[in-house]
Design a protein around this motif. Structure first.
Motif, short mmCIF file in Angstrom:
data_model
loop_
_atom_site.label_atom_id
_atom_site.label_comp_id
_atom_site.label_asym_id
_atom_site.label_seq_id
_atom_site.Cartn_x
_atom_site.Cartn_y
_atom_site.Cartn_z
N PRO A 10 0.81 -1.22 0.00
CA PRO A 10 0.00 0.00 0.00
C PRO A 10 0.85 1.27 0.00
O PRO A 10 0.50 2.25 -0.66
CB PRO A 10 -0.85 -0.09 1.27
N SER A 14 0.73 3.92 -3.02
CA SER A 14 0.37 5.31 -2.71
C SER A 14 1.39 6.28 -3.29
O SER A 14 1.03 7.31 -3.87
CB SER A 14 0.29 5.52 -1.20
N PHE A 18 0.71 9.01 -6.21
CA PHE A 18 1.01 10.42 -6.01
C PHE A 18 1.92 10.94 -7.12
O PHE A 18 1.68 12.02 -7.67
CB PHE A 18 1.67 10.65 -4.65
N TYR A 37 0.32 18.52 -0.63
CA TYR A 37 0.50 17.09 -0.36
C TYR A 37 1.27 16.88 0.94
O TYR A 37 0.96 15.98 1.72
CB TYR A 37 1.23 16.42 -1.53
N TYR A 41 0.14 14.62 3.89
CA TYR A 41 1.00 13.48 4.23
C TYR A 41 1.26 13.43 5.74
O TYR A 41 1.21 12.35 6.34
CB TYR A 41 2.32 13.57 3.47
N CYS A 44 -1.86 12.14 7.45
CA CYS A 44 -2.05 10.71 7.16
C CYS A 44 -1.02 9.86 7.90
O CYS A 44 -1.32 8.74 8.32
CB CYS A 44 -1.98 10.46 5.67
N TRP A 48 -2.02 6.88 10.30
CA TRP A 48 -1.45 5.54 10.10
C TRP A 48 -0.80 5.05 11.39
O TRP A 48 -1.02 3.91 11.81
CB TRP A 48 -0.42 5.57 8.98
#
Length: 81
Positions: A10, A14, A18, A37, A41, A44, A48
């Motif tokens: 993943p 990703s 991107f 971004y 990021y 995220c 995560w």
């Protein structure tokens, strides 16, 4: 960390997505797209870390992520001539 090597899929997908999406942005605004971004990021990454690694973000993590999103919004939505 004792995780399966399949967790690389993943992340790799990703990054590839991107990179491909960034090629679709007009070159005169690609730097801004990359900056936005970056803010996303960071958020995220914390998400995560929380959901996958079980590291609950503290008030400083959340505050920093909100500052990053605010900065990304300013870069993205600022009126320009």
């Amino acid at each position: 960390m004792g995780k399966s090597v399949l967790w690389l899929l993943p992340g790799t997908l990703s990054l590839l997505l991107f990179a491909w999406l960034l090629t679709l942005v007009e070159s005169n605004i690609a730097g801004r797209a990359y900056a936005v971004y970056g803010g996303i990021y960071i958020c995220c990454s914390l998400l995560w870390s929380w959901l996958v690694e079980g590291s609950v973000p503290d008030k400083w993590d959340i505050s920093g992520a909100l500052v990053c999103l605010l900065g990304a919004a300013i870069i993205l939505l600022a009126p320009r001539g």
